[in-house]
Design a protein around this motif. Structure first.
Motif, mmCIF file in Angstrom:
data_model
loop_
_atom_site.group_PDB
_atom_site.id
_atom_site.type_symbol
_atom_site.label_atom_id
_atom_site.label_comp_id
_atom_site.label_asym_id
_atom_site.label_seq_id
_atom_site.Cartn_x
_atom_site.Cartn_y
_atom_site.Cartn_z
ATOM 1 N N HIS A 1 -3.442 -11.748 45.295
ATOM 2 C CA HIS A 1 -3.879 -10.556 45.253
ATOM 3 C C HIS A 1 -5.397 -10.612 45.577
ATOM 4 C CE1 HIS A 1 -3.811 -6.142 44.781
ATOM 5 N NE2 HIS A 1 -4.750 -6.153 44.041
ATOM 6 N N TYR A 2 -5.843 -9.868 46.361
ATOM 7 C CA TYR A 2 -7.297 -9.872 46.681
ATOM 8 C C TYR A 2 -7.789 -8.555 46.598
ATOM 9 C CZ TYR A 2 -5.366 -14.058 49.058
ATOM 10 O OH TYR A 2 -4.733 -15.350 49.440
ATOM 11 N N TYR A 3 -9.070 -8.555 46.210
ATOM 12 C CA TYR A 3 -9.866 -7.329 46.005
ATOM 13 C C TYR A 3 -11.450 -7.752 46.262
ATOM 14 C CZ TYR A 3 -11.730 -8.701 41.649
ATOM 15 O OH TYR A 3 -12.267 -9.430 40.446
ATOM 16 N N LEU A 4 -12.099 -6.617 46.615
ATOM 17 C CA LEU A 4 -13.644 -6.897 46.747
ATOM 18 C C LEU A 4 -14.360 -6.456 45.678
ATOM 19 C CD1 LEU A 4 -13.932 -5.545 50.269
ATOM 20 C CD2 LEU A 4 -13.615 -7.744 49.592
ATOM 21 N N ASN A 5 -15.210 -7.425 44.932
ATOM 22 C CA ASN A 5 -15.867 -7.273 43.692
ATOM 23 C C ASN A 5 -16.557 -5.876 43.749
ATOM 24 O OD1 ASN A 5 -15.612 -8.331 41.185
ATOM 25 N ND2 ASN A 5 -17.741 -9.383 41.443
ATOM 26 N N GLN B 1 -7.975 -4.050 48.082
ATOM 27 C CA GLN B 1 -8.591 -3.017 47.323
ATOM 28 C C GLN B 1 -10.060 -3.103 47.252
ATOM 29 O OE1 GLN B 1 -6.833 -0.562 45.764
ATOM 30 N NE2 GLN B 1 -8.597 0.085 44.753
ATOM 31 N N ASP B 2 -10.714 -2.021 47.676
ATOM 32 C CA ASP B 2 -12.064 -2.153 47.807
ATOM 33 C C ASP B 2 -12.766 -1.562 46.356
ATOM 34 O OD1 ASP B 2 -14.745 -2.108 48.121
ATOM 35 O OD2 ASP B 2 -14.546 -1.188 50.247
ATOM 36 N N CYS B 3 -13.272 -2.376 45.493
ATOM 37 C CA CYS B 3 -14.135 -1.942 44.336
ATOM 38 C C CYS B 3 -15.394 -2.038 44.338
ATOM 39 C CB CYS B 3 -13.496 -2.922 43.074
ATOM 40 S SG CYS B 3 -11.649 -3.000 42.786
ATOM 41 N N THR B 4 -15.958 -2.337 45.674
ATOM 42 C CA THR B 4 -17.429 -2.188 45.717
ATOM 43 C C THR B 4 -18.213 -1.021 45.215
ATOM 44 O OG1 THR B 4 -17.320 -1.506 47.983
ATOM 45 C CG2 THR B 4 -17.433 -3.774 47.803
ATOM 46 N N PRO B 5 -17.648 0.186 45.203
ATOM 47 C CA PRO B 5 -18.395 1.399 44.687
ATOM 48 C C PRO B 5 -18.063 1.615 43.153
ATOM 49 C CG PRO B 5 -16.649 1.962 45.880
ATOM 50 C CD PRO B 5 -16.683 0.816 45.974
ATOM 51 N N LEU B 6 -17.280 0.745 42.740
ATOM 52 C CA LEU B 6 -16.685 1.140 41.330
ATOM 53 C C LEU B 6 -17.843 1.332 40.368
ATOM 54 C CD1 LEU B 6 -14.142 1.445 39.471
ATOM 55 C CD2 LEU B 6 -14.661 -0.964 38.903
ATOM 56 N N ASP C 1 -8.866 -3.048 36.480
ATOM 57 C CA ASP C 1 -7.860 -1.991 36.849
ATOM 58 C C ASP C 1 -7.724 -1.699 38.456
ATOM 59 O OD1 ASP C 1 -7.095 -1.645 34.347
ATOM 60 O OD2 ASP C 1 -8.356 -0.051 33.882
ATOM 61 N N CYS C 2 -9.015 -1.723 38.612
ATOM 62 C CA CYS C 2 -9.354 -1.298 40.193
ATOM 63 C C CYS C 2 -8.682 -2.548 41.152
ATOM 64 C CB CYS C 2 -10.830 -1.324 40.464
ATOM 65 S SG CYS C 2 -11.301 -0.825 42.205
ATOM 66 N N ALA C 3 -9.098 -3.696 40.645
ATOM 67 C CA ALA C 3 -8.492 -4.849 41.556
ATOM 68 C C ALA C 3 -7.119 -4.827 41.637
ATOM 69 C CB ALA C 3 -9.052 -6.388 40.787
ATOM 70 N N VAL D 1 -10.611 3.767 42.366
ATOM 71 C CA VAL D 1 -12.129 3.878 42.129
ATOM 72 C C VAL D 1 -12.560 5.407 41.819
ATOM 73 C CG1 VAL D 1 -14.334 3.758 43.582
ATOM 74 C CG2 VAL D 1 -12.550 1.743 43.583
ATOM 75 N N PRO D 2 -12.044 6.242 42.910
ATOM 76 C CA PRO D 2 -12.474 7.568 42.372
ATOM 77 C C PRO D 2 -11.994 8.120 40.936
ATOM 78 C CG PRO D 2 -11.313 7.420 44.645
ATOM 79 C CD PRO D 2 -11.076 6.398 44.178
#
Length: 121
Positions: free
Chosen positions: A39-43, A75-80, A105-107, A113-114
């Protein structure tokens, strides 16, 4: 305490970025060969870093990562952690341990994120 970043406009894509794509391709390939369901996501990124890269370069990076991973989206968590960021990051690249659960949770997509940003207000 505010972090200081002296923004210099980028004239070209940094050479290290292409290497990062090669490394990610190798990782994805290895995990697929090993039949590991990854599972991939952006930190999350500090807002100062996102400002330096700019929306178009960040979107290009995400597009490349999605393409390499063979996913519909990542999953883009960059603005989290953008709100009150200096209190949520140790420095520009490392968020505090207290933020780990919200990042996880976001990842994993268990909280968007919102929704997280709304809770933090």
């Amino acid at each position: 305490m505010a972090f200081r970043v002296f923004h210099q406009p980028a004239k070209a894509v940094s050479p290290w970025i292409n290497t990062r794509f090669d490394d990610f391709k190798a990782l994805v390939s290895y995990l697929k060969r090993q039949q590991i369901d990854a599972h991939y996501y952006l930190n999350p990124l500090h807002p100062s870093i996102t400002a330096i890269y700019g929306d178009s370069r960040l979107q290009y990076f995400k597009t490349q990562m999605v393409s390499i991973a063979g996913e519909k989206d990542i999953q883009d968590c960059t603005p989290l952690l953008k709100q009150n960021a200096n209190a949520r990051f140790y420095d520009y690249k490392h968020f505090r341990t207290s933020e780990s659960q919200s990042v996880l949770d976001c990842a994993l997509g268990t909280r968007s994120v919102p929704e997280r940003q709304q809770i933090d207000k």
